[in-house]
Design an enzyme around this catalytic site. Structure first.
Site, PDB file in Angstrom:
ATOM      1  CD  GLU A  70      57.524  94.619  87.760  1.00 63.90           C
ATOM      2  OE1 GLU A  70      56.650  95.482  87.934  1.00 63.90           O
ATOM      3  OE2 GLU A  70      57.717  94.048  86.673  1.00 63.90           O
ATOM      4  CG  HIS A 242      51.060  88.745  65.732  1.00 63.57           C
ATOM      5  ND1 HIS A 242      51.021  90.119  65.600  1.00 63.57           N
ATOM      6  CD2 HIS A 242      52.353  88.439  66.034  1.00 63.57           C
ATOM      7  CE1 HIS A 242      52.231  90.617  65.805  1.00 63.57           C
ATOM      8  NE2 HIS A 242      53.059  89.618  66.054  1.00 63.57           N
TER       9      HIS A 242
END
Length: 330
Positions: A70, A242
């Site tokens: 992160e 999708h």
């Protein structure tokens, strides 16, 4: 300025790849606060700082590998923000009348909003709307940087304009279809629905009677959205939509690419169309591989990177068609 824009463009692509890697390694909440990590500029490493971090965030104890994923993403995003700030300042300081100013300022606003979305991603515990918005924001910054680079290049090469409005409109339509498909993919990923169907080409079981469009594209109430908050039927619906979007995108862009290769008089447009078809084929293969091989990390990250590359190629095609004059496409 042109070199700085090119460097920022490459950096933006790296940020998108790192963002995908962070999301796919379940490290979106690797640091439970923002902009630091457990109150530090780096990940806590000593016994004392780790103990203090665990005491401050007992619900989210330190996992160093996730926290570093992160924070590295945040470091690169911060560097990109500084580069875009420098571009904006250069655009305002330079006195040449043909230097773009609106686009650099738009980029600066976008990157500030991206920072806010990054903060909300953490503070709202991976709320899917925010996660998808953060993804689309990254693609928007990348696209605007590439458009700025194309404009600076066109200025230096004195490329003629305007071009074939009809054909550039077809290319723009393809770009819109692609952006919608990227958004569908972002929603699928943000809700951890990438493996909701493991069969090809359709989903397993009685999938058709289990479709739930209303639930799939709503946001259920939850304290934490990590690993998803929708039920299986809703995730399966996201996944199948999708897939259908991928088929539509593939067919339209393939038709457009072949049309440009056969009819476009400019060699650079033909080259861009060939590149688009190659990237499109790779992207289709990566999408299938994600399902067949149960979402390998390298393949899933590459799927994001190639989607960004495909968008850049479509911008190149659309811009080139718009800039060239006197084009005849039969």
């Amino acid at each position: 300025m042109k070199k700085l824009v090119l460097c920022s463009l490459l950096l933006a692509l790296v940020v998108i790849i790192l963002g995908a890697y962070t999301r796919l390694t379940d490290a979106g909440l690797g640091c439970p606060d923002w902009p630091g990590c457990y109150g530090h500029l780096t990940v806590p490493s000593s016994n004392d700082t780790v103990a203090a971090a665990n005491a401050a965030f007992p619900e989210r104890p330190v996992e160093a590998h996730k926290a570093w994923n992160e924070m590295i993403h945040r470091y690169f995003a911060g560097a990109l923000g500084l580069c875009i700030l420098a571009i904006s300042i250069l655009a305002l300081v330079r006195k040449e009348p043909d230097t773009p100013t609106k686009l650099p300022l738009l980029l600066l606003g976008l990157v500030i909003f991206q920072a806010a979305l990054g903060m909300w991603t953490v503070t709202m515990n991976l709320l899917p709307v925010v996660v998808m918005g953060h993804l689309l924001g990254g693609f928007t910054v990348l696209s605007c940087l590439f458009l700025l680079y194309l404009r600076l290049h066109a200025r230096s090469s004195q490329m003629p304009r305007p071009g074939n409005v009809h054909v550039s409109g077809l290319a723009l339509t393809g770009m819109v279809i692609l952006v919608v498909q990227i958004a569908l993919g972002g929603w699928t990923s943000a809700n951890y629905a990438a493996l909701a169907c493991t069969d090809m080409p359709l989903c397993e079981g009685d999938w058709l009677n289990r479709l739930d469009f209303g639930g799939a594209y709503s946001v259920p109430e939850a304290d934490n959205y990590e690993f998803g908050a929708h039920d299986y039927a809703q995730r399966m619906t996201m996944h199948m939509v999708h897939r259908v979007g991928a088929v539509i995108t593939f067919l339209y862009l393939t038709w457009l690419g072949l049309r440009l290769i056969l009819r476009a008089p400019q060699s650079r447009v033909k080259l861009a169309a060939c590149l688009m078809l190659a990237v499109l084929t790779i992207q289709l293969g990566l999408g299938v591989s994600n399902v067949v091989f149960s979402l390998p990390l390298a393949v899933a990250v590459a799927h994001n990177a190639v989607a960004a590359t495909l968008l850049l190629v479509m911008i190149w095609i659309t811009y080139s068609l718009y800039r060239y004059q006197g084009a005849s496409y039969g």
